[in-house]
Scaffold this motif. Structure first.
Motif, mmCIF file in Angstrom:
data_model
loop_
_atom_site.group_PDB
_atom_site.id
_atom_site.type_symbol
_atom_site.label_atom_id
_atom_site.label_comp_id
_atom_site.label_asym_id
_atom_site.label_seq_id
_atom_site.Cartn_x
_atom_site.Cartn_y
_atom_site.Cartn_z
ATOM 1 N N LEU A 211 34.816 50.064 25.115
ATOM 2 C CA LEU A 211 34.577 48.931 26.015
ATOM 3 C C LEU A 211 33.218 49.000 26.695
ATOM 4 N N GLN B 103 29.907 32.830 30.398
ATOM 5 C CA GLN B 103 31.118 33.349 29.751
ATOM 6 C C GLN B 103 31.853 34.316 30.668
ATOM 7 N N MET B 104 31.103 35.211 31.316
ATOM 8 C CA MET B 104 31.738 36.166 32.215
ATOM 9 C C MET B 104 32.379 35.458 33.400
ATOM 10 N N GLY C 281 35.514 33.800 32.230
ATOM 11 C CA GLY C 281 36.545 34.812 32.029
ATOM 12 C C GLY C 281 37.130 35.303 33.344
ATOM 13 N N CYS C 282 36.269 35.516 34.330
ATOM 14 C CA CYS C 282 36.760 35.934 35.658
ATOM 15 C C CYS C 282 37.640 34.855 36.274
ATOM 16 N N THR D 121 33.373 41.815 32.708
ATOM 17 C CA THR D 121 34.274 40.817 33.285
ATOM 18 C C THR D 121 35.387 41.488 34.080
ATOM 19 N N LEU D 122 35.997 42.517 33.497
ATOM 20 C CA LEU D 122 37.075 43.226 34.193
ATOM 21 C C LEU D 122 36.558 43.915 35.452
ATOM 22 N N ILE E 144 41.060 34.754 33.645
ATOM 23 C CA ILE E 144 41.821 36.008 33.624
ATOM 24 C C ILE E 144 42.088 36.511 35.033
ATOM 25 N N ASN F 225 25.755 34.394 28.728
ATOM 26 C CA ASN F 225 26.627 35.537 29.032
ATOM 27 C C ASN F 225 27.204 35.428 30.439
ATOM 28 N N THR G 126 24.312 42.112 26.187
ATOM 29 C CA THR G 126 25.200 41.583 27.231
ATOM 30 C C THR G 126 24.485 41.437 28.568
ATOM 31 N N THR H 124 30.213 46.285 26.926
ATOM 32 C CA THR H 124 30.724 45.008 26.431
ATOM 33 C C THR H 124 30.867 44.013 27.575
ATOM 34 N N LEU I 60 33.401 42.156 28.010
ATOM 35 C CA LEU I 60 34.772 42.250 28.504
ATOM 36 C C LEU I 60 34.877 43.247 29.648
#
Length: 571
Positions: free
Chosen positions: A428, A362-363, A366-367, A436-437, A370, A359, A515, A431, A433
């Motif tokens: 959300l 992946q995060m 993604g950071c 990550t945001l 994105i 996880n 998560t 999650t 996602l």
């Protein structure tokens, strides 16, 4: 002929209008992202702080109740004096290290600098875990600590020592930047007048670096007062504001008081941001185009002293990391020190941290993707698109705001905002996602400033020529700006990846069992008394961050050969 010219020019004007609409839509989209994932969660904290448990407006009643709670006021005082103590210790030590790297001719400068920056690759609580093995109840040097009159490492002594180790590289980088800007002409004039080394230090070096010192002190203070991991691991019964937020929100479900403490945490960060912004503006005004870079001269005695000093600091850094690595392989501390993979197996397999480690990867990925795209496109639209002045001003303000927001406060705002049942984005919550945001927003400002710096180095004539030829802005962005700025993109991606791997405070409120991140799992294992598996997971995070750093460096070199050949040709 005139009709043909008019007919031929019409598509160009339409293309220009269409590209302007695309630019406006992109700016609005990025502004909306920052509003939803930054501004609205902060407003949710403010709203929670002035509401009662029934949701009614109570004004300042929650603040009054906080002021009447002696235990919470004691936590405020603890946070303030511990942060001040760490700042008073770390800034002079880091200044001495930076002074040695910039003002001496000592050998192995690159090695010393690399070792000093090692804590950036691991979660901040790694230093706390190492101190427990050195000075804890079963620590190697417990007797030496007691000989100094300190009964135990838990509490204020441990927090201060661990924070000094964790914040040292952040302070060092600021001071290195400040000391690198020295003007050699001032030192040459002082030498011509026969000025002593001590007087040059107090009349030239310190005044020239005063803004850097102020910034370093403010940043160090803010990092300590808002840090959650270290007080949670080694704080014991010594409460600070960061741990109070966690206890009030997660333990007692007292969201109102949690919001009040979050606002108290926000206050020093905002003050730091404001002062640092003013300091940086004044510092820039002091620079001149005629400045000559300072080059140190060999001085055997001074160089030996600086080498000894940096060796001592580097030894402490390596002792911190080395003890965590050693303890993570020890079979049963401190009775059986035979190396084994027992704790790594337990952490990754038996305790199911392997899923959390995936996880985290992946995060972080993604950071890096994105976040880099969002930051660079936003910076480009802010700096290179001339229209929409009002929207670009809003974007600039929102892009700088995260620098003043502690991760713990941002994460708490996400609870109040995204966990609200009537929020359309409620799905959300919990999650990967959303985590990550949150991490992207938390570290947005540094990436944004890096991108803006790279874009400002480009001549504005690129866009002027493109506009005169009716070339859409996005074509210029794709064919000219993006290839030239790829080194900055790699730096931004690396920054996002490493910080996402090591972050704790920004996501400690947002995870679910599915998560859970590796950095959060370390906290959980430490709380359960599983110190060695926690150290093993912290070492794995540091190893992953180091490997990612190497890979990003290799990627940067490959990209330089593909896109930056023009630089070599111009020299």
């Amino acid at each position: 002929m005139a009709a043909l010219l008019r007919a031929g020019s019409a598509p160009l004007r339409l293309s220009s209008h269409w590209s302007d609409r695309v630019a406006l839509a992109a700016i609005v989209a990025i502004v909306l992202v920052l509003v939803v994932f930054l501004a609205l969660p902060l407003l949710a904290i403010l709203r929670q702080a002035v509401e009662g448990r029934d949701g009614r407006f109570v004004g300042l009643a929650n603040f009054v109740a906080y002021a009447q709670t002696p235990a919470l006021l004691q936590s405020l005082w603890n946070s303030l004096w511990v942060s001040a103590a760490v700042t008073a210790i770390t800034v002079p030590l880091a200044f001495g290290f930076a002074y040695a790297l910039t003002r001496s001719c000592m050998p192995l400068k690159g090695l010393f600098r690399g070792v000093a920056l090692v804590p950036l690759l691991a979660p901040s609580l790694l230093s706390a875990l190492s101190l427990l093995y050195w000075f804890g109840n079963q620590g190697v040097l417990k007797g030496a600590m007691q000989a100094l009159g300190i009964d135990q490492i838990y509490g204020a002594p441990g927090i201060v020592l661990a924070e000094c180790l964790a914040t040292f590289p952040h302070t060092l980088m600021i001071l290195l930047s400040a000391l690198t800007l020295a003007d050699a002409r001032l030192y040459e004039a002082a030498d011509a007048l026969g000025t002593s080394a001590a007087r040059k230090f107090f009349t030239i070096t310190l005044p020239g670096a005063r803004y850097g010192l102020i910034s370093a002190a403010l940043v160090t203070f803010t990092l300590v007062i808002t840090d959650f991991g270290i007080p949670k691991v080694i704080g014991g019964n010594f409460n600070v504001l960061a741990t109070d937020v966690f206890k009030l929100v997660i333990g007692q479900q007292d969201f109102a008081k949690g919001a009040v403490v979050a606002i108290l945490l926000l206050a020093p960060a905002v003050l730091t941001f404001a002062v640092d912004h003013a300091v940086q503006r004044r510092q820039t005004a002091m620079l001149t185009a005629r400045a000559v870079p300072y080059a140190p001269r060999p001085a055997r005695g001074f160089d030996l002293a600086m080498t000894a000093y940096c060796s001592l600091i580097a030894l402490l850094m390596l002792a911190m990391l080395g003890m965590a690595v050693f303890a993570s392989f020890a079979t049963f501390w401190p009775y059986n020190l035979t190396p084994s993979l027992k704790h790594y197996t337990y952490g990754l397999v038996d305790n199911e941290v392997g899923a959390g480690f995936l996880n985290s990867l992946q995060m972080a990925a993604g950071c890096a993707t994105i976040g880099t795209a969002l930051v660079f496109i936003g910076a480009y639209l802010q700096e290179k698109v001339r229209a929409f002045q009002g929207m670009r001003g809003v974007l600039r303000m929102l892009a700088i705001l995260p620098m003043a927001i502690p991760g713990l406060v941002l994460g708490l705002g996400y609870i109040f905002f995204f966990n609200a049942p009537d929020n359309p984005l409620h799905g959300l919550y919990h999650t990967l996602l959303l985590m990550t945001l949150c991490t992207i927003v938390h570290f947005y400002t540094t990436g944004h400033l890096t991108a803006v710096t790279a874009l400002k180095a480009l001549d504005a004539e690129f866009e002027a020529v493109s506009a005169s030829l009716k070339v859409p802005w996005f074509r210029t962005f794709w064919r000219v700006t993006l290839p030239i700025c790829t080194p900055a993109l790699v730096d931004i991606a690396r920054y996002f990846f490493i910080n996402a791997m090591t972050t704790i405070s920004a996501v400690v409120f947002l995870y679910s069992p599915e998560t859970r991140l590796a950095s959060i799992a370390i906290l959980n294992m430490d709380e359960a008394g599983e110190l060695s598996p926690a150290a093993a997971m912290a070492v794995l995070i540091a190893a992953a961050s180091a490997l990612a750093t190497v890979l990003f460096m290799l990627l940067g070199r490959w990209i330089d050969r593909r896109t930056q050949a023009w630089r070599a040709g111009g020299r």
